[in-house]
Design an enzyme around this catalytic site. Structure first.
Site, short mmCIF file in Angstrom:
data_model
loop_
_atom_site.label_atom_id
_atom_site.label_comp_id
_atom_site.label_asym_id
_atom_site.label_seq_id
_atom_site.Cartn_x
_atom_site.Cartn_y
_atom_site.Cartn_z
N ASP A 93 0.88 -1.17 0.00
CA ASP A 93 0.00 0.00 0.00
C ASP A 93 0.92 1.22 0.00
O ASP A 93 1.61 1.47 0.99
CB ASP A 93 -0.87 0.04 1.26
CG ASP A 93 -1.86 -1.10 1.36
OD1 ASP A 93 -1.46 -2.25 1.08
OD2 ASP A 93 -3.02 -0.85 1.72
N LYS A 157 -7.05 3.34 -2.68
CA LYS A 157 -7.36 3.33 -1.24
C LYS A 157 -7.55 4.75 -0.75
O LYS A 157 -6.84 5.68 -1.18
CB LYS A 157 -6.20 2.64 -0.51
CG LYS A 157 -6.28 2.64 1.00
CD LYS A 157 -5.07 1.90 1.57
CE LYS A 157 -4.91 2.08 3.06
NZ LYS A 157 -3.72 1.39 3.60
N LYS A 186 -10.32 0.25 -1.68
CA LYS A 186 -10.11 -0.07 -0.27
C LYS A 186 -10.44 1.17 0.56
O LYS A 186 -9.94 2.26 0.28
CB LYS A 186 -8.66 -0.49 -0.02
CG LYS A 186 -8.34 -0.71 1.47
CD LYS A 186 -6.93 -1.21 1.68
CE LYS A 186 -6.54 -1.24 3.16
NZ LYS A 186 -5.18 -1.77 3.39
#
Length: 223
Positions: A93, A157, A186
């Site tokens: 991430d 995300k 996400k």
């Protein structure tokens, strides 16, 4: 309502504190395996330890890259990705360079994303692009998602959880509307109960980053 097993497997069980001790990280791994969470979300340093501790568990090990500010060079982020892969990461991430986006330097954001997604694909791992939506205008959120639709990370995300705000229903809906079926979304930051978790899923999130995963699952069981 979504099945418990499916909901649990959407959760990235998170421990990103600077003062996280080894025993806490081992406990995180144990809990993730016990509850059927998808991933442990950790900083780069403990990746090898967590991968070793999890052994043959299906739980993924996720490394946070350029975390939490995103203010490192593209080359540094790519090195972090490759190092995390070498140490056993299954997912990364990474935080975009928000300042470059605010400057309107879309080419930089595209170049950064392509470099990191390419490095992740070479290592056969999943990649997630953290927008840090609390700092962005709606137009900027759309711009990053449009680039993602072109370059194809696995996820976009919302947040690091270290900014001035976390995931919102509006942001998840917006991001999903832009990326469509090409990229998943996400939601992370501020997801602390079952009601919020289910609302994020309903809005289009397919992964949830939270340190409250156990609380969420236990709430579900009571229902």
């Amino acid at each position: 309502m979504i099945e418990l097993k499916k909901l649990a497997n959407m959760i990235d069980h998170t421990l990103l504190r600077a003062d996280a001790k080894e025993e806490e990280l081992k406990q995180l791994c144990k809990e993730a395996d016990q509850y059927g969470f998808k991933m442990v979300a950790i900083n780069s340093y403990p990746v090898y330890m967590c991968r070793t501790y999890l052994g043959e568990s299906p739980v993924h090990v996720g490394a946070a890259i350029g975390f939490p500010l995103g203010q490192t060079t593209i080359e540094t982020k790519v090195f972090e990705v490759k190092d995390a892969i070498k140490n056993g990461a299954d997912e990364i991430d990474y935080v975009i360079n928000v300042g470059k986006l605010k400057d309107g330097d879309i080419d930089y954001i595209r170049k950064e994303m392509k470099a990191i997604v390419d490095a992740s694909k070479e290592g056969n791992i999943l990649s997630k692009v953290i927008l840090e939506t609390c700092y962005l205008t709606e137009e900027e959120k759309v711009q990053v998602c449009e680039i993602a639709k072109e370059i194809r990370p696995d996820f976009v995300k919302t947040s690091t959880g270290f900014g001035t705000g976390g995931a919102t229903i509006e942001d998840v809906k917006l991001m999903k509307a832009v990326v469509g079926e090409q990229v998943k979304v996400k939601a992370a930051g501020g997801i602390r109960d079952l009601t919020t978790a289910l609302a994020m899923v309903e809005a289009g999130a397919e992964r949830l980053g939270t340190s409250s995963g156990i609380k969420i699952v236990e709430e579900y069981k009571k229902k």
